[in-house]
Design an enzyme around this catalytic site. Structure first.
Site, short mmCIF file in Angstrom:
data_model
loop_
_atom_site.label_atom_id
_atom_site.label_comp_id
_atom_site.label_asym_id
_atom_site.label_seq_id
_atom_site.Cartn_x
_atom_site.Cartn_y
_atom_site.Cartn_z
N SER A 76 0.81 -1.21 -0.07
CA SER A 76 -0.03 0.12 -0.09
C SER A 76 0.82 1.27 -0.03
O SER A 76 0.23 2.43 -0.17
CB SER A 76 -1.04 0.01 1.15
OG SER A 76 -1.96 -0.98 1.22
N LYS A 79 0.36 3.53 -2.97
CA LYS A 79 -0.56 4.60 -2.88
C LYS A 79 -0.38 5.99 -2.99
O LYS A 79 -0.80 6.83 -3.62
CB LYS A 79 -1.86 4.10 -1.77
CG LYS A 79 -2.43 2.73 -2.25
CD LYS A 79 -3.35 2.43 -1.06
CE LYS A 79 -3.89 0.81 -1.34
NZ LYS A 79 -4.53 0.25 -0.18
N TYR A 201 -3.64 -2.25 -10.28
CA TYR A 201 -3.45 -2.10 -8.82
C TYR A 201 -2.53 -3.24 -8.12
O TYR A 201 -1.99 -3.08 -7.45
CB TYR A 201 -4.89 -2.21 -8.17
CG TYR A 201 -5.10 -2.26 -6.80
CD1 TYR A 201 -4.90 -1.12 -5.79
CD2 TYR A 201 -5.43 -3.63 -6.11
CE1 TYR A 201 -5.07 -1.06 -4.95
CE2 TYR A 201 -5.35 -3.34 -4.65
CZ TYR A 201 -5.19 -2.12 -3.86
OH TYR A 201 -5.23 -2.06 -2.49
N TYR A 253 -4.21 3.14 7.88
CA TYR A 253 -5.22 2.40 7.92
C TYR A 253 -6.26 3.27 9.08
O TYR A 253 -6.33 4.36 9.20
CB TYR A 253 -4.91 0.79 8.28
CG TYR A 253 -4.30 0.30 7.12
CD1 TYR A 253 -4.59 0.38 5.99
CD2 TYR A 253 -3.13 -0.23 7.68
CE1 TYR A 253 -3.78 -0.20 4.86
CE2 TYR A 253 -2.26 -0.96 6.58
CZ TYR A 253 -2.44 -0.94 5.43
OH TYR A 253 -1.77 -1.19 4.29
N VAL A 271 1.20 -3.54 4.01
CA VAL A 271 1.33 -4.92 4.93
C VAL A 271 2.46 -5.66 4.44
O VAL A 271 2.78 -6.78 5.18
CB VAL A 271 0.15 -5.70 4.42
CG1 VAL A 271 -1.45 -5.08 5.06
CG2 VAL A 271 -0.09 -6.01 2.86
#
Lengths: 317, 317, 317, 317
Positions: A76, A79, A201, A253, A271
């Site tokens: 992530s 992103k 993605y 998160y 992660v």
């Protein structure tokens, strides 16, 4: 707009290598804590007793410690870069398709998405990242190639690549992501083919980089949008400020409040155990340790960042 | 821990009075926007064409513009001070009774409270402020008097007082607050008499202060916890950092992401139209304009803060 | 409208006393299952090894077994009667203040109430019962006395009374109910003083009756609204049909689907361990056993009703 | 278990053709109310001024009125039959994979599904129907063929078929269903290939039948599970009772309480404008009129059923 630089005298008094050494010792005594992500079989194989940390100063110097040259799956963290690219391409219109508020929910919840009719809360939840991926696909030819080039340029490392086994593994087990993408599509908030969005993605999440690569790759967010490695303006000073603010609010998160409290820096976790962070006007940095806490953030990585801002006084607060 | 001070040369180049003057002109052209809070009749009488702004520098100088000496009802801004007092009294144990995560919900929602079994998301939602009020009541004799003395000491203004009409008005119409307090009590997360907690809560919200008072009253959060007016350590440097982080994450109802993005400072708003903010190591500040946006924050106050950080570069990001 | 009566020959072939005897034996073998409600200290003292069941036929005959003459706290069963009274007083306008849909949530949830802006899902949730209590208070003088007279008339038992210790106990521990009543009031959906509504609500829940009393007291719902004991039309045939439908949909907290599936009769339960049920055109009935299942319904009472409809074929389905 | 039959004398006094005639006249005066479903282009073409109604008595006689021989897309009515088949195949173990409680949410919500970890609330929500479709696929060879044969046998009409244009139309626009299926799969609550489940689901919804076909096709639910057309026991008497109970609780999206109140029969609606209902021990019935109310049920169909039970007294309550 120009930002206030910190007092160079204050900064000069910090012995960053000594501080990294202390943190490295503290972290290694806690090896074993946390749980390695297991939803992707390939990720579950990574040993827990790893820790690396790297600081990329604005003048180009790098401070590093531990396993800072071992590559891992950035997941992530990617992103941050697709947000940068989507914001450059779409400008403020991006925010009609994804919000920039904290989620209050786990990273892959569909509940908020339904309540808010297909507009994800922020670009760092999986749903929001699918929308930014869609925007990137709509605005760049050969988006996978372009992103790879972008990451190589930001890190100054031409060997940055994708782990195809991880990408394939996600593709085969990601029912939740397929659900989410189709759900967003049902609200007309994806414009490309659903499978194309998912493929892009998965590829961005499967990039493999090390702490030094990643510390360098967020340096532009500390330096008003300028990439030192290439001299390019990756984004404007305003753009960098704003991306940092979204990282602070939503980068970890549903532990954003906890990170703000204990770390106090804009940060984005993955992660795979990596976390990038930004000290505006001072440095980009990256920590990595694979064991995750119950919120999905690197447990020892978070601890290292906490110790770092407490020892240096570099919290933005 | 010591914080990095900003470069004094950078700061010295800013003409703060000129910047305040420009903002004042811009804001006054927009007078009329927003809606004055009407749930308390007394608040609804305040005219919309008011704007004040004050900066309290660490060295004691004050810059001010417009209606910076007109008093208003501080309402939820008071939650910053009860959080400070509760944190001093209870230490980290406070966080077992109230969380410090963003809410994602309007300020007076009961939904989150039920889902999380009586633990409010943060001390700046009404529910969380009832819990911190309860902690203050449990730890200080004559809490109302103590809080009044605290506010007078922080602002250096011995005339700070409570608007009893507003407090009474809230007491008589606040069914939602009575509901919330009893609901939290049903989870054993209030330890004092429910009515006593509500009375203290209404009193703190009904404090009347002006922009200069309030800018001075948050100066300790910019200066490592030290109050310049009295020389006291109101909280530790760590404590100030942490309170700032909670303000960033949760200080503006469910517009925290928007404030981080457009303003980039720890801030706390009230439905009286005031907003306090902190530039760490530089100043405490306060803006006031009674018209609210749909999230309950001062519409022109938010705009003034946005312009201020863009013109000065003083965003923490 | 007139309802189809069942074939009297079919009904005549059922040996109801024998069936009750069998059920009684089966239930007593399972004594000890379930948990007695403990949120009201007085209720927690009731022994678990009790079971009673009574059938009140339309012709006035009563079949009974076990502890059918032992009194217990009727608790939420009272909501059937206040619904009847509120519906008689307000007519269909009642449904603008309370809905008649299943809740899907536990009986005392505030979440649904907030989402639907103070309109409770149905009159059998606590929130809905507070609204019907408010309607009764607005339409009848001395509502407590009137309700007591109503229950004595329905049951034909002039000794029905209120357990003041239970009512007082609820009054002192019912923070959740106080929260709910104030919350509804904040939406202007209570018209009487909040405390008066709560007092009437606690009194209705604290009525003490036995299985025979209660079986007789729901007989009017089986007989087109006519009370056999007094000959009065308590409600219309249409009214009885509709109250039965609400019991089916919402009478057993969030186990309505399970009751429909396993029992198949309109029913209303209370945390005192009682459950009333209706076989339209045939009988009113009541079971009682204090041990509750995790949804708050009498565990052995539910089992007895299940066995009863399976042995008699008297499910409405 | 055997069910109580109604008194044949009562039933004999009803002039069902006269009642149907009256209802037909009343309904036709209201033509134009409601909105035709438009999410499938093919369904949107159906004219609103249609109304049909058919009663299939246990002895085989049929009463019908209006457009009772015009075919329409049965859509969610098909869920009654897949539930029957899944329950026969899996027995009570079915209820570990889908619950039988009312939803309280619209028919295609993902929120409840996430809160309850992939277990749909009932088999009549789309999510629950995907699970029953999955169970059917796991237990029957060539499930599409088998279902077609089942519907032809139940209706006694060998010409029942599938509208491939509708099925294809759903397949191409059903992002929400794809999302839901993948979401359930992420909880391991689908065992077949996601696309296979969806294909079977679209095919069952695209069946075309008329009111007479459908009234006959639910007759087994009124007659203890026996199909009069073929003499087969489609399910047990217990099974029929239970399916009826699920229809009562959850057959009409989130208007179950309203249907229970105004109609009082187990019923299942579809967005094609059809509604089947069951009068236990008396008849199966079907109404059809394409205009829908805001909950997705046929507006005039619901009205016709309401009038029918009020004129006949055939409500189960």
């Amino acid at each position: 707009m120009r930002k206030l630089a910190p007092n160079p005298d204050d900064l000069g008094r910090l012995d960053l290598d000594d501080i990294l050494g202390t943190i490295n010792e503290e972290v290694r005594r806690r090896f074993g804590e946390g749980e390695v992500a297991d939803y992707i079989p390939k990720l579950a194989e990574v040993p827990k007793d790893r820790f690396g940390m790297a600081l990329a100063m604005l003048d180009g110097r790098v401070h590093e410690v531990g396993d800072a040259r071992e590559r891992f799956s950035i997941q992530s963290i990617s992103k941050v870069y697709t947000l940068t690219l989507a914001l450059e391409a779409a400008g403020d219109a991006l925010w009609t398709r994804v919000d920039r508020e904290p989620s209050g929910d786990p990273y892959n919840s569909l509940i908020q998405l339904e309540l808010e009719k297909g507009i994800p809360r922020n670009p760092f939840m999986n749903a929001g990242a699918l929308v930014t991926a869609d925007v990137v696909l709509s605005n760049y030819d050969d988006a996978e190639r372009m992103l790879l080039d972008f990451m190589r340029a930001r890190s100054g490392n031409p060997e940055v690549g994708t782990d195809d086994v991880v990408a394939k593994s996600e593709r085969e087990s990601g029912y939740r992501n397929v659900a989410m993408a189709n759900f967003i599509r049902s609200y007309d908030n994806l414009h490309n083919d659903v499978q194309d969005v998912l493929d892009f993605y998965y590829q961005q999440c499967a990039l493999r980089m090390d702490c030094v690569d990643l510390a360098r790759s967020v340096q532009y967010l500390a330096d008003g949008g300028r990439c030192r490695a290439t001299g390019e303006a990756v984004t404007t000073a305003e753009g960098a400020t704003r991306i940092n603010s979204v990282m602070m609010i939503a980068g970890t998160y549903d532990a954003a409040g906890d990170f703000a409290y204990h770390v106090g820096l804009p940060a984005k976790s993955g992660v795979g155990g990596g976390i990038v962070a930004v000290v505006p006007r001072v440095m980009g940095l990256c920590v990595w340790s694979p064991g995750l806490d119950e919120k999905g953030n690197s447990l020892l990585g978070r601890y290292a960042l906490h110790r770092f801002t407490r020892m240096t006084g570099l919290s933005v607060f």
